[in-house]
Design a protein around this motif. Sequence first.
Motif, PDB file in Angstrom:
ATOM      1  N   ARG A   4       0.864  -1.502   0.074  1.00 40.86           N
ATOM      2  CA  ARG A   4       0.263  -0.511   0.231  1.00 40.86           C
ATOM      3  C   ARG A   4       0.945   1.663  -0.440  1.00 40.86           C
ATOM      4  NH1 ARG A   4      -4.619  -2.405   4.360  1.00 40.86           N
ATOM      5  NH2 ARG A   4      -5.202  -3.654   3.267  1.00 40.86           N
ATOM      6  N   TRP A   5       0.814   2.524  -1.560  1.00 40.60           N
ATOM      7  CA  TRP A   5       1.086   3.689  -0.767  1.00 40.60           C
ATOM      8  C   TRP A   5       0.413   4.725  -0.730  1.00 40.60           C
ATOM      9  CZ3 TRP A   5       1.021  -0.688  -3.894  1.00 40.60           C
ATOM     10  CH2 TRP A   5       2.840  -0.620  -4.361  1.00 40.60           C
ATOM     11  N   VAL A   6       1.003   5.963   0.087  1.00 43.17           N
ATOM     12  CA  VAL A   6       0.055   7.143  -0.447  1.00 43.17           C
ATOM     13  C   VAL A   6       1.173   8.246  -1.634  1.00 43.17           C
ATOM     14  CG1 VAL A   6       1.158   8.487   1.625  1.00 43.17           C
ATOM     15  CG2 VAL A   6      -0.497   9.106   1.385  1.00 43.17           C
ATOM     16  N   ILE A   7       0.530   8.417  -2.317  1.00 40.20           N
ATOM     17  CA  ILE A   7       1.424  10.034  -2.813  1.00 40.20           C
ATOM     18  C   ILE A   7       0.214  10.919  -2.637  1.00 40.20           C
ATOM     19  CG2 ILE A   7       1.623  10.524  -5.386  1.00 40.20           C
ATOM     20  CD1 ILE A   7       2.791   8.341  -4.477  1.00 40.20           C
ATOM     21  N   TYR A   8       1.310  12.408  -1.814  1.00 39.80           N
ATOM     22  CA  TYR A   8       1.254  13.170  -1.148  1.00 39.80           C
ATOM     23  C   TYR A   8       0.762  14.432  -1.449  1.00 39.80           C
ATOM     24  CZ  TYR A   8       3.124  11.127   2.961  1.00 39.80           C
ATOM     25  OH  TYR A   8       3.910  10.338   3.952  1.00 39.80           O
ATOM     26  N   ASN A   9      -0.196  14.712  -2.046  1.00 35.74           N
ATOM     27  CA  ASN A   9      -0.708  16.183  -2.053  1.00 35.74           C
ATOM     28  C   ASN A   9      -0.289  17.740  -1.506  1.00 35.74           C
ATOM     29  OD1 ASN A   9      -2.155  18.285  -3.871  1.00 35.74           O
ATOM     30  ND2 ASN A   9      -3.701  17.972  -2.246  1.00 35.74           N
ATOM     31  N   GLY A  10       1.143  17.530  -1.880  1.00 40.21           N
ATOM     32  CA  GLY A  10       2.109  18.602  -1.438  1.00 40.21           C
ATOM     33  C   GLY A  10       3.749  17.502  -0.297  1.00 40.21           C
ATOM     34  N   PRO A  11       3.703  18.848   0.234  1.00 33.61           N
ATOM     35  CA  PRO A  11       5.095  18.026   0.997  1.00 33.61           C
ATOM     36  C   PRO A  11       4.616  16.312   1.634  1.00 33.61           C
ATOM     37  CG  PRO A  11       4.113  20.244   1.916  1.00 33.61           C
ATOM     38  CD  PRO A  11       3.262  19.876   0.997  1.00 33.61           C
ATOM     39  N   ASN A  12       6.119  15.970   1.968  1.00 32.29           N
ATOM     40  CA  ASN A  12       6.090  14.275   1.425  1.00 32.29           C
ATOM     41  C   ASN A  12       5.893  14.697   3.782  1.00 32.29           C
ATOM     42  OD1 ASN A  12       5.790  13.499  -0.480  1.00 32.29           O
ATOM     43  ND2 ASN A  12       8.108  13.419  -0.859  1.00 32.29           N
ATOM     44  N   ASP A  13       4.942  14.501   4.666  1.00 27.00           N
ATOM     45  CA  ASP A  13       4.912  14.507   6.097  1.00 27.00           C
ATOM     46  C   ASP A  13       3.610  13.859   5.792  1.00 27.00           C
ATOM     47  OD1 ASP A  13       5.317  15.439   8.451  1.00 27.00           O
ATOM     48  OD2 ASP A  13       4.267  17.659   8.248  1.00 27.00           O
ATOM     49  N   SER A  14       4.330  12.440   7.124  1.00 28.83           N
ATOM     50  CA  SER A  14       3.214  11.698   7.191  1.00 28.83           C
ATOM     51  C   SER A  14       2.389  11.909   8.225  1.00 28.83           C
ATOM     52  CB  SER A  14       4.178  10.667   7.896  1.00 28.83           C
ATOM     53  OG  SER A  14       5.236  10.905   8.986  1.00 28.83           O
ATOM     54  N   SER A  15       2.317  12.981   8.950  1.00 28.97           N
ATOM     55  CA  SER A  15       1.513  13.676   9.726  1.00 28.97           C
ATOM     56  C   SER A  15       0.224  14.235   8.749  1.00 28.97           C
ATOM     57  CB  SER A  15       1.975  14.707  10.665  1.00 28.97           C
ATOM     58  OG  SER A  15       2.330  16.136   9.871  1.00 28.97           O
ATOM     59  N   ARG A  16       0.382  14.132   7.666  1.00 27.53           N
ATOM     60  CA  ARG A  16      -0.271  14.880   6.398  1.00 27.53           C
ATOM     61  C   ARG A  16      -1.393  13.788   6.477  1.00 27.53           C
ATOM     62  NH1 ARG A  16       1.045  16.734   1.806  1.00 27.53           N
ATOM     63  NH2 ARG A  16      -1.051  18.075   2.503  1.00 27.53           N
ATOM     64  N   VAL A  17      -1.527  12.185   6.858  1.00 20.40           N
ATOM     65  CA  VAL A  17      -2.177  11.197   6.405  1.00 20.40           C
ATOM     66  C   VAL A  17      -3.387  11.273   7.679  1.00 20.40           C
ATOM     67  CG1 VAL A  17      -2.286   8.685   6.327  1.00 20.40           C
ATOM     68  CG2 VAL A  17      -0.254  10.509   5.763  1.00 20.40           C
ATOM     69  N   ALA A  18      -3.679  11.489   6.968  1.00 22.27           N
ATOM     70  CA  ALA A  18      -5.950  10.845   8.419  1.00 22.27           C
ATOM     71  C   ALA A  18      -5.619  10.176   8.540  1.00 22.27           C
ATOM     72  CB  ALA A  18      -6.550  11.087   7.475  1.00 22.27           C
ATOM     73  N   PRO A  19      -5.813   9.710  10.098  1.00 23.83           N
ATOM     74  CA  PRO A  19      -5.785   8.627  11.077  1.00 23.83           C
ATOM     75  C   PRO A  19      -6.589   7.393  10.307  1.00 23.83           C
ATOM     76  CG  PRO A  19      -6.898  10.512  12.678  1.00 23.83           C
ATOM     77  CD  PRO A  19      -6.761  11.017  10.636  1.00 23.83           C
ATOM     78  N   GLU A  20      -7.561   7.604  10.267  1.00 25.82           N
ATOM     79  CA  GLU A  20      -8.149   6.748   9.171  1.00 25.82           C
ATOM     80  C   GLU A  20      -7.315   6.112   8.020  1.00 25.82           C
ATOM     81  OE1 GLU A  20     -10.308   9.671   7.338  1.00 25.82           O
ATOM     82  OE2 GLU A  20      -9.834   9.468   9.739  1.00 25.82           O
ATOM     83  N   TRP A  21      -6.791   6.274   7.454  1.00 24.69           N
ATOM     84  CA  TRP A  21      -5.982   6.214   5.841  1.00 24.69           C
ATOM     85  C   TRP A  21      -4.789   5.609   6.813  1.00 24.69           C
ATOM     86  CZ3 TRP A  21      -7.414   4.789   1.339  1.00 24.69           C
ATOM     87  CH2 TRP A  21      -9.107   5.337   0.601  1.00 24.69           C
ATOM     88  N   PHE A  22      -4.421   6.469   7.998  1.00 23.33           N
ATOM     89  CA  PHE A  22      -3.095   5.636   8.685  1.00 23.33           C
ATOM     90  C   PHE A  22      -3.407   4.202   8.811  1.00 23.33           C
ATOM     91  CE2 PHE A  22      -0.635   3.976  12.166  1.00 23.33           C
ATOM     92  CZ  PHE A  22       0.673   4.509  12.147  1.00 23.33           C
ATOM     93  N   SER A  23      -4.767   3.748   9.701  1.00 26.68           N
ATOM     94  CA  SER A  23      -5.000   2.328   9.670  1.00 26.68           C
ATOM     95  C   SER A  23      -5.159   1.433   8.537  1.00 26.68           C
ATOM     96  CB  SER A  23      -6.353   2.602  10.503  1.00 26.68           C
ATOM     97  OG  SER A  23      -7.028   2.611   9.691  1.00 26.68           O
ATOM     98  N   TRP A  24      -5.556   2.298   7.050  1.00 18.73           N
ATOM     99  CA  TRP A  24      -5.060   1.416   5.414  1.00 18.73           C
ATOM    100  C   TRP A  24      -3.898   1.174   5.376  1.00 18.73           C
ATOM    101  CZ3 TRP A  24      -4.019   2.484   1.254  1.00 18.73           C
ATOM    102  CH2 TRP A  24      -4.499   1.215   0.237  1.00 18.73           C
ATOM    103  N   LEU A  25      -3.211   2.068   6.078  1.00 18.82           N
ATOM    104  CA  LEU A  25      -1.936   1.600   5.498  1.00 18.82           C
ATOM    105  C   LEU A  25      -1.123   0.599   5.876  1.00 18.82           C
ATOM    106  CD1 LEU A  25      -0.427   5.642   4.480  1.00 18.82           C
ATOM    107  CD2 LEU A  25      -0.875   3.456   3.134  1.00 18.82           C
ATOM    108  N   HIS A  26      -1.521   0.721   7.276  1.00 16.27           N
ATOM    109  CA  HIS A  26      -0.883   0.003   8.741  1.00 16.27           C
ATOM    110  C   HIS A  26      -1.390  -1.481   8.122  1.00 16.27           C
ATOM    111  CE1 HIS A  26       1.714   4.017   8.644  1.00 16.27           C
ATOM    112  NE2 HIS A  26       2.161   3.112   8.829  1.00 16.27           N
ATOM    113  N   HIS A  27      -2.504  -2.173   7.668  1.00 15.19           N
ATOM    114  CA  HIS A  27      -3.329  -3.102   7.712  1.00 15.19           C
ATOM    115  C   HIS A  27      -3.310  -2.898   9.136  1.00 15.19           C
ATOM    116  CE1 HIS A  27      -1.136  -4.317   4.004  1.00 15.19           C
ATOM    117  NE2 HIS A  27      -0.095  -4.142   4.360  1.00 15.19           N
ATOM    118  N   GLN A  28      -4.169  -2.208   9.790  1.00 19.11           N
ATOM    119  CA  GLN A  28      -4.688  -2.349  10.799  1.00 19.11           C
ATOM    120  C   GLN A  28      -6.533  -2.579  10.271  1.00 19.11           C
ATOM    121  OE1 GLN A  28      -4.049   1.266  13.124  1.00 19.11           O
ATOM    122  NE2 GLN A  28      -2.237   0.053  13.359  1.00 19.11           N
ATOM    123  N   VAL A  29      -6.708  -2.451   9.237  1.00 15.99           N
ATOM    124  CA  VAL A  29      -7.987  -2.536   8.654  1.00 15.99           C
ATOM    125  C   VAL A  29      -7.732  -3.040   7.100  1.00 15.99           C
ATOM    126  CG1 VAL A  29      -9.273  -1.146  10.084  1.00 15.99           C
ATOM    127  CG2 VAL A  29      -9.056  -0.082   8.166  1.00 15.99           C
TER     128      VAL A  29
END
Length: 130
Positions: free
Chosen positions: A50-75
């Motif tokens: 799974r990947w995220v392509i940021y809209n703007g600067p690459n900053d992991s704090s810009r990932v929404a919590p629900e998508w963070f759980s998806w990226l890390h296979h929690q859902v």
Amino acid sequence: MGINLNPFTWWTGASWGTAFGLRGKARVGEDALGNVYYEGGRDTAGNPRRWVIYNGPNDSSRVAPEWFSWLHHQVDDVPTRALPAPRAWQKPAEPNLTGTVAAYRPSGALEKGGVRAPATGDYEAWTPDA
């Protein structure tokens, strides 16, 4: 981003190498900040990549919590289908604001005038002779 900067940089968005690497991968969603999420292939443990392509600067704090759980296979499924709707009292996620004008600054910070509350008198400095 300028066309001359794109082939070489990763800190201001996806480089051309990332764009070529995502060919054939499935776009699964987009969050409120405009970040785009992809899935495809398998890692060495057999989990989907799974990947995220940021809209703007690459900053992991810009990932929404629900998508963070998806990226890390929690859902397993995308957040819009796997998670309940947000509650009315929940605030939207904010990126890390450190280093910006919107950063938190306590009352004694230099950016707020540097005036601290006076000491209460309950502190006694240590001295080696005492």
